[in-house]
Scaffold this motif. Sequence first.
Motif, PDB file in Angstrom:
ATOM      1  N   TRP A  72       0.847  -1.195   0.000  1.00  0.00           N
ATOM      2  CA  TRP A  72       0.000   0.000   0.000  1.00  0.00           C
ATOM      3  C   TRP A  72       0.876   1.237   0.000  1.00  0.00           C
ATOM      4  CZ3 TRP A  72      -2.366   2.618   4.761  1.00  0.00           C
ATOM      5  CH2 TRP A  72      -3.226   3.632   4.372  1.00  0.00           C
ATOM      6  N   ALA A  73       0.738   2.046  -1.028  1.00  0.00           N
ATOM      7  CA  ALA A  73       1.397   3.350  -1.123  1.00  0.00           C
ATOM      8  C   ALA A  73       0.342   4.376  -0.732  1.00  0.00           C
ATOM      9  CB  ALA A  73       1.916   3.593  -2.538  1.00  0.00           C
ATOM     10  N   PRO A  74       0.301   4.809   0.537  1.00  0.00           N
ATOM     11  CA  PRO A  74      -0.816   5.610   1.034  1.00  0.00           C
ATOM     12  C   PRO A  74      -1.020   6.960   0.342  1.00  0.00           C
ATOM     13  CG  PRO A  74       0.981   5.571   2.634  1.00  0.00           C
ATOM     14  CD  PRO A  74       1.336   4.603   1.551  1.00  0.00           C
ATOM     15  N   PHE A  75       0.000   7.491  -0.325  1.00  0.00           N
ATOM     16  CA  PHE A  75      -0.164   8.773  -1.008  1.00  0.00           C
ATOM     17  C   PHE A  75      -0.565   8.593  -2.474  1.00  0.00           C
ATOM     18  CE2 PHE A  75       2.669   9.681   2.555  1.00  0.00           C
ATOM     19  CZ  PHE A  75       1.941  10.682   3.164  1.00  0.00           C
ATOM     20  N   VAL A  76      -0.689   7.324  -2.912  1.00  0.00           N
ATOM     21  CA  VAL A  76      -1.026   7.033  -4.305  1.00  0.00           C
ATOM     22  C   VAL A  76      -2.312   6.215  -4.411  1.00  0.00           C
ATOM     23  CG1 VAL A  76      -0.216   5.927  -6.436  1.00  0.00           C
ATOM     24  CG2 VAL A  76       1.418   7.076  -4.925  1.00  0.00           C
ATOM     25  N   GLU A  77      -2.481   5.242  -3.506  1.00  0.00           N
ATOM     26  CA  GLU A  77      -3.589   4.301  -3.585  1.00  0.00           C
ATOM     27  C   GLU A  77      -4.517   4.470  -2.384  1.00  0.00           C
ATOM     28  OE1 GLU A  77      -0.632   0.959  -5.510  1.00  0.00           O
ATOM     29  OE2 GLU A  77      -1.095   0.904  -3.384  1.00  0.00           O
ATOM     30  N   LEU A  78      -5.799   4.202  -2.592  1.00  0.00           N
ATOM     31  CA  LEU A  78      -6.765   4.317  -1.506  1.00  0.00           C
ATOM     32  C   LEU A  78      -6.731   3.123  -0.561  1.00  0.00           C
ATOM     33  CD1 LEU A  78      -9.869   5.761  -3.380  1.00  0.00           C
ATOM     34  CD2 LEU A  78      -8.262   6.971  -1.894  1.00  0.00           C
ATOM     35  N   VAL A  79      -6.449   1.956  -1.093  1.00  0.00           N
ATOM     36  CA  VAL A  79      -6.508   0.721  -0.300  1.00  0.00           C
ATOM     37  C   VAL A  79      -5.297  -0.161  -0.586  1.00  0.00           C
ATOM     38  CG1 VAL A  79      -9.034   0.692  -0.202  1.00  0.00           C
ATOM     39  CG2 VAL A  79      -7.868  -0.438  -2.077  1.00  0.00           C
ATOM     40  N   PRO A  80      -5.006  -1.112   0.309  1.00  0.00           N
ATOM     41  CA  PRO A  80      -3.916  -2.054   0.013  1.00  0.00           C
ATOM     42  C   PRO A  80      -4.208  -2.855  -1.250  1.00  0.00           C
ATOM     43  CG  PRO A  80      -4.620  -2.258   2.311  1.00  0.00           C
ATOM     44  CD  PRO A  80      -5.609  -1.367   1.612  1.00  0.00           C
ATOM     45  N   ARG A  81      -3.147  -3.130  -1.982  1.00  0.00           N
ATOM     46  CA  ARG A  81      -3.235  -3.965  -3.174  1.00  0.00           C
ATOM     47  C   ARG A  81      -2.485  -5.253  -2.891  1.00  0.00           C
ATOM     48  NH1 ARG A  81      -4.891  -1.352  -7.662  1.00  0.00           N
ATOM     49  NH2 ARG A  81      -3.589  -2.545  -9.068  1.00  0.00           N
ATOM     50  N   VAL A  82      -2.598  -6.236  -3.769  1.00  0.00           N
ATOM     51  CA  VAL A  82      -1.900  -7.502  -3.606  1.00  0.00           C
ATOM     52  C   VAL A  82      -0.921  -7.653  -4.755  1.00  0.00           C
ATOM     53  CG1 VAL A  82      -2.143 -10.010  -3.473  1.00  0.00           C
ATOM     54  CG2 VAL A  82      -3.878  -8.536  -2.436  1.00  0.00           C
ATOM     55  N   VAL A  83       0.350  -7.838  -4.401  1.00  0.00           N
ATOM     56  CA  VAL A  83       1.392  -8.068  -5.403  1.00  0.00           C
ATOM     57  C   VAL A  83       1.480  -9.571  -5.627  1.00  0.00           C
ATOM     58  CG1 VAL A  83       3.843  -7.830  -5.940  1.00  0.00           C
ATOM     59  CG2 VAL A  83       2.674  -6.051  -4.609  1.00  0.00           C
TER      60      VAL A  83
END
Length: 126
Positions: A72-83
């Motif tokens: 999760w990039a908090p300044f770019v994405e709203l929610v955690p993503r899965v790699v």
Amino acid sequence: MTKVSDPRTVTLDTIDFGPVTIDEPAWCIGHGWQVGQGIGRNDITHNSVRVKASADTFSYGVQSLMRTWMSWAPFVELVPRVVVELDLSAEYEAEEVTHIAGVLRTAAVRLEKVAAEAIRLRGDVL
């Protein structure tokens, strides 16, 4: 530089905003890998522990099949993503492929668990 102010806050030096203090989710493994990398604020990323799946083959020994983790990039994405990183490209004996297929079924369950956790955490982030 990274500085942990309390168990859930971290301060990172960025090239564009200077020191940035952010809340750190409980599942984040820390930011030591980002220290001294000349990161911008948008590069700040929380990562969870990596979940892996490997198969032991006769032809090539242990082969990595998959790695997955929450990010999760908090300044770019709203929610955690899965790699998801998938590996494997080789020729195998037919019996080995049967074993690899079983490991892939296990890997699928692991992927689903990481995805379910990311979905559950959306409520904590928003």
